[in-house]
Write a protein that holds these residues in place. Structure first.
Motif, PDB file in Angstrom:
ATOM      1  N   ASN A  27       0.659  -0.961  -0.236  1.00  0.00           N
ATOM      2  CA  ASN A  27      -0.106   0.095  -0.115  1.00  0.00           C
ATOM      3  C   ASN A  27       0.804   1.921   0.113  1.00  0.00           C
ATOM      4  O   ASN A  27       0.564   2.004  -1.290  1.00  0.00           O
ATOM      5  N   LEU A  28       2.396   0.763   0.551  1.00  0.00           N
ATOM      6  CA  LEU A  28       2.959   2.421   0.248  1.00  0.00           C
ATOM      7  C   LEU A  28       3.467   2.653  -0.511  1.00  0.00           C
ATOM      8  O   LEU A  28       3.933   3.676  -0.901  1.00  0.00           O
ATOM      9  N   PHE A  29       3.205   1.446  -1.822  1.00  0.00           N
ATOM     10  CA  PHE A  29       4.166   1.486  -2.725  1.00  0.00           C
ATOM     11  C   PHE A  29       3.151   1.767  -3.489  1.00  0.00           C
ATOM     12  O   PHE A  29       3.740   2.858  -4.658  1.00  0.00           O
ATOM     13  N   TRP A  30       1.794   1.330  -3.811  1.00  0.00           N
ATOM     14  CA  TRP A  30       0.948   2.597  -4.377  1.00  0.00           C
ATOM     15  C   TRP A  30       0.828   3.753  -3.972  1.00  0.00           C
ATOM     16  O   TRP A  30       0.684   4.580  -5.473  1.00  0.00           O
ATOM     17  N   ILE A  31       0.911   4.219  -3.003  1.00  0.00           N
ATOM     18  CA  ILE A  31       0.845   5.447  -2.384  1.00  0.00           C
ATOM     19  C   ILE A  31       1.832   6.603  -3.017  1.00  0.00           C
ATOM     20  O   ILE A  31       1.469   7.642  -3.187  1.00  0.00           O
ATOM     21  N   THR A  32       3.750   5.511  -2.749  1.00  0.00           N
ATOM     22  CA  THR A  32       4.628   6.780  -3.433  1.00  0.00           C
ATOM     23  C   THR A  32       4.357   6.697  -4.997  1.00  0.00           C
ATOM     24  O   THR A  32       4.968   7.517  -5.546  1.00  0.00           O
ATOM     25  N   THR A  33       4.092   5.789  -5.709  1.00  0.00           N
ATOM     26  CA  THR A  33       4.376   5.604  -6.744  1.00  0.00           C
ATOM     27  C   THR A  33       3.092   6.432  -7.742  1.00  0.00           C
ATOM     28  O   THR A  33       3.289   7.290  -8.142  1.00  0.00           O
TER      29      THR A  33
ATOM     30  N   PHE B 235       2.294   9.791  -5.900  1.00  0.00           N
ATOM     31  CA  PHE B 235       3.068  10.187  -5.645  1.00  0.00           C
ATOM     32  C   PHE B 235       4.356  11.078  -6.811  1.00  0.00           C
ATOM     33  O   PHE B 235       4.390  12.522  -7.239  1.00  0.00           O
ATOM     34  N   VAL B 236       4.956  10.321  -6.709  1.00  0.00           N
ATOM     35  CA  VAL B 236       5.793  10.357  -7.924  1.00  0.00           C
ATOM     36  C   VAL B 236       5.301  10.417  -8.952  1.00  0.00           C
ATOM     37  O   VAL B 236       6.512  11.798  -9.702  1.00  0.00           O
TER      38      VAL B 236
ATOM     39  N   TYR C  19       3.857  13.855  -8.897  1.00  0.00           N
ATOM     40  CA  TYR C  19       4.252  15.461  -9.197  1.00  0.00           C
ATOM     41  C   TYR C  19       5.508  15.876  -9.247  1.00  0.00           C
ATOM     42  O   TYR C  19       5.879  16.935  -9.550  1.00  0.00           O
TER      43      TYR C  19
END
Length: 336
Positions: free
Chosen positions: A140-146, A148-149, A152
């Motif tokens: 889940n951190l993976f999809w959130i980070t992906t 945003f990156v 932005y």
């Protein structure tokens, strides 16, 4: 999972309603929430895969190539000749560039998107086997980070239609572990009273989920802090429907939905390829025969659905015959 085919059939029907371009009401598309059929597909597919203990990359991808990508290639070739595509368009479609450029407007975007996701499934399975429930948080951190990156750092949001559906996929993949952690009983462990209470709770969850979709995914689409964030609001409705169908399938048979559930890939493909033309033809030719506009639209919908299901069944039958022959020949070669 007794309800898998039934739920997939229901999801296919939702998608068919969503893509039926003729408004069945003067208020516009009263089934605007029906895009959650895609999220149901993601969830059910992930749930089935999450129950497998060890997924080997080569056999898994080979299976998915035969069941998803090769039909996709055939659909693309049909459209290439039928619609007169240029060869550049065909190549972009087949390698996935069309999806990266056009997002949900790409040719059969769901099929190419799910194939990209399948490439990562063996890794998800390995991670789950190594660190168990902690993998759920990491993914889940993976999809959130992906998300945003990409937005932005690169100003790229074309694949958010897939990225923002990863939460429902990961929940499906870890669903049994989540239920176990929350000490939620499975339907076969419940008594009659518990099943009734569970059904009422699930109905409320579905209602809340649909309200969220209508409020933030149709009338006002939530695109902050990430574009197309509104897709995550499909999660409650998907979970509620999943549990409701699990309960319903204990006592009832849904023969039509189960039949439709076997043809989901083909129904989706042929509707997107020919649905508009069929609907337009029927609506035009029924105008003089049926004066009542709502009735004409409903008949157009039903006839279009039956026609698409028929050609989907024929394709499904023929393709599976060829696939079976191919697999049988391969096994004979391996023995020799």
């Amino acid at each position: 999972m007794k309800s898998k085919r039934v739920l997939m059939g229901f999801a296919a029907l939702l998608i068919f309603l969503f893509h039926f371009y003729i408004p069945l009401s003067s208020e516009g598309n009263i089934f605007a929430f029906a895009y959650l059929g895609v999220d149901i597909f993601f969830f059910v597919s992930a749930y089935s895969l999450g129950k497998k203990e060890d997924i080997k990359f080569v056999p898994f991808i080979k299976n998915r190539l035969l069941s998803v990508y090769i039909p996709f290639v055939i659909f693309a070739l049909i459209s290439f000749f039928h619609k007169g595509w240029k060869i550049e368009k065909l190549l972009k479609v087949l390698c996935g560039l069309d999806f990266f450029e056009k997002s949900g407007g790409a040719f059969l975007w769901y099929l190419i998107a799910i194939m990209f996701l399948y490439l990562l499934v063996p890794f998800f399975s390995w991670l789950k086997g190594k660190i168990k429930s902690l993998a759920f948080l990491i993914l889940n951190l993976f999809w959130i980070t992906t998300a945003f990156v990409l937005e932005y750092a690169f100003n790229f949001t074309n694949i958010n239609i897939l990225i923002l559906r990863l939460p429902v996929f990961f929940i499906g993949f870890f669903y049994d572990e989540i239920k176990s952690l929350l000490k939620i009983k499975s339907v076969d462990q419940m008594n009659v009273k518990q099943k009734v209470i569970s059904a009422l709770i699930d109905l409320c969850i579905v209602a809340v989920g649909i309200i969220l979709i209508l409020c933030f995914g149709t009338k006002i689409k939530l695109n902050k802090p990430v574009t197309e964030l509104y897709y995550i609001f499909a999660v409650p409705a998907v979970i509620g429907l999943f549990e409701l169908f699990n309960l319903a399938c204990l006592n009832w048979k849904f023969i039509v939905l189960e039949f439709l559930g076997k043809l989901t890939l083909e129904v989706y493909a042929f509707q997107m390829m020919f649905g508009y033309n069929v609907e337009s033809f029927l609506l035009k030719n029924l105008k003089n025969l049926i004066q009542i506009n709502p009735l004409r639209k409903i008949i157009t919908f039903l006839v279009t659905l039956l026609f698409i299901v028929l050609i989907a069944f024929i394709f499904h039958f023929l393709y599976n015959c060829v696939k079976s022959m191919f697999m049988k020949t391969n096994k004979q070669k391996e023995v020799i």
